[in-house]
Design an enzyme around this catalytic site. Structure first.
Site, PDB file in Angstrom:
ATOM      1  N   GLU A  99       3.468   2.069   4.291  1.00 34.08           N
ATOM      2  CA  GLU A  99       2.136   2.356   4.828  1.00 34.08           C
ATOM      3  C   GLU A  99       1.358   1.107   5.212  1.00 34.08           C
ATOM      4  O   GLU A  99       0.580   1.107   6.162  1.00 34.08           O
ATOM      5  CB  GLU A  99       1.333   3.171   3.812  1.00 34.08           C
ATOM      6  CG  GLU A  99       0.017   3.677   4.366  1.00 34.08           C
ATOM      7  CD  GLU A  99      -0.758   4.510   3.369  1.00 34.08           C
ATOM      8  OE1 GLU A  99      -1.762   5.119   3.770  1.00 34.08           O
ATOM      9  OE2 GLU A  99      -0.367   4.532   2.186  1.00 34.08           O
ATOM     10  N   LYS A 132       0.866  -1.188   0.000  1.00 30.62           N
ATOM     11  CA  LYS A 132       0.000   0.000   0.000  1.00 30.62           C
ATOM     12  C   LYS A 132       0.900   1.234   0.000  1.00 30.62           C
ATOM     13  O   LYS A 132       1.659   1.449   0.945  1.00 30.62           O
ATOM     14  CB  LYS A 132      -0.908  -0.013   1.224  1.00 30.62           C
ATOM     15  CG  LYS A 132      -1.954   1.082   1.251  1.00 30.62           C
ATOM     16  CD  LYS A 132      -2.841   0.916   2.484  1.00 30.62           C
ATOM     17  CE  LYS A 132      -4.026   1.873   2.439  1.00 30.62           C
ATOM     18  NZ  LYS A 132      -3.609   3.277   2.431  1.00 30.62           N
ATOM     19  N   ASP A 192       1.930   5.246  -0.005  1.00 25.61           N
ATOM     20  CA  ASP A 192       1.489   6.499   0.615  1.00 25.61           C
ATOM     21  C   ASP A 192       1.567   7.601  -0.431  1.00 25.61           C
ATOM     22  O   ASP A 192       2.503   8.390  -0.471  1.00 25.61           O
ATOM     23  CB  ASP A 192       2.392   6.821   1.817  1.00 25.61           C
ATOM     24  CG  ASP A 192       1.830   7.959   2.658  1.00 25.61           C
ATOM     25  OD1 ASP A 192       0.696   8.383   2.396  1.00 25.61           O
ATOM     26  OD2 ASP A 192       2.538   8.414   3.572  1.00 25.61           O
TER      27      ASP A 192
END
Length: 329
Positions: free
Chosen positions: A180, A39, A41
């Site tokens: 993240e 994931k 950022d």
């Protein structure tokens, strides 16, 4: 079998669709039905390539092409494709949302070109939604991913990051690397454009929040300079619940730039539906709740107050109506 089309329609003035959104995971899903990605950022975008022209759209359907001129080279890769991706700014090898804010707000192409030379972004491509005129959104993730990998989209400012079978191991690795978190995706899932789906589940490490600004306070000793902002979160009934005061990160040019956005939005009363403590309310200039900012905090308490929040930047890719989705995610 996807085959090239012989002609191309001109690019639309509207985004081709809205992106699919993930739900929050209470645990990382396991098993052969799931695949897992890092994931990032950054800023979610759709990249529409048609006949050599590249257009970049934010998740709230804003054309942000001018902000990222280094992505124009994707027009030479393939004649027609629609990519779902994340724009990230790398700082020391790690994505930095704060660094990305230097690029997100730039609409002047000449300035963007200069910034691209000193603060380039990288496009992390994770889905393929159209290829050679064929809509792929009704295809399972596994089929879309297979086509995406065959395109071999590796360039100076774009890449297709790897996917992983072991989500728990990836989550631990991203924690060690200061990333993240992860997104887990069901291999058989079609692409639910514009909807939040449990077929995509995200697990995050960082405690960041998108909040709306409802007022600002001057810097101590200066009536004109912004020193802190009062922020809120959706209250679940169409209004805003006060979430605290943010002052860290607003020194210097960051505070000045935010003040320029807020001054035209002044109003006479608080936009928050609950009471703001007098220690915060006294001396505050209230504003219309239209500007969304990103903050990092130690936690969001049971009273929905941000603990030790710090300002990261303005979220020009979000509008206040998006915050209900963001907080539920």
């Amino acid at each position: 079998m996807v085959t090239p089309s012989s002609s191309h329609e001109p690019s639309s003035a509207r985004a081709p669709l809205r992106p699919m959104l993930a739900t929050a995971a209470d645990r990382v899903p396991t098993g052969a039905d799931w695949v897992h990605e890092v994931k990032w950022d950054g800023m979610r975008v759709l990249v529409d390539v048609r006949g050599g022209e590249v257009r970049v759209w934010s998740r709230n359907e804003r054309d942000v092409t001018a902000s990222y001129p280094e992505l124009a080279g994707l027009g030479e890769a393939y004649d027609d494709m629609l990519l779902d991706a994340e724009v990230v700014a790398l700082d020391g090898g790690r994505p930095s949302f704060h660094a990305l804010t230097e690029r997100m707000h730039v609409s002047d192409r000449r300035k963007a070109v200069r910034l691209a030379a000193t603060r380039p972004v990288t496009l992390m491509v994770f889905d393929l939604l159209r290829l050679f005129g064929a809509d792929l959104t009704d295809q399972p993730w596994s089929a879309r991913r297979g086509l995406l990998e065959r395109l071999d989209l590796t360039g100076p400012t774009w890449q297709v990051p790897a996917v992983h079978d072991d989500g728990e191991h990836l989550l631990a690795a991203t924690a060690e690397q200061g990333l993240e978190g992860i997104v887990s995706k069901r291999r058989s899932a079609t692409y639910a454009a514009g909807r939040r789906s449990s077929d995509w589940r995200k697990s995050a490490h960082k405690v960041t929040h998108s909040v709306v600004v409802g007022g600002w306070r001057p810097e101590v000793g200066s009536a004109g300079r912004l020193g802190a902002v009062l922020v809120g979160l959706p209250d679940g009934a169409g209004g805003w619940r006060y979430a605290g005061r943010v002052g860290s990160g607003l020194a210097g040019t960051a505070g000045q730039a935010l003040a320029m956005r807020l001054r035209p939005l002044s109003r006479d009363d608080s936009p928050f539906d609950d009471d703001v403590p007098s220690i915060d309310a006294v001396g505050t200039t209230w504003v219309q709740p239209r500007v969304v900012i990103e903050v990092r905090a130690l936690e969001l308490t049971g009273q929905h107050r941000l603990r030790q929040p710090a300002y990261l930047g303005v979220r020009t890719d979000l509008v206040p109506a998006d915050l209900e989705e963001v907080e539920d995610a």
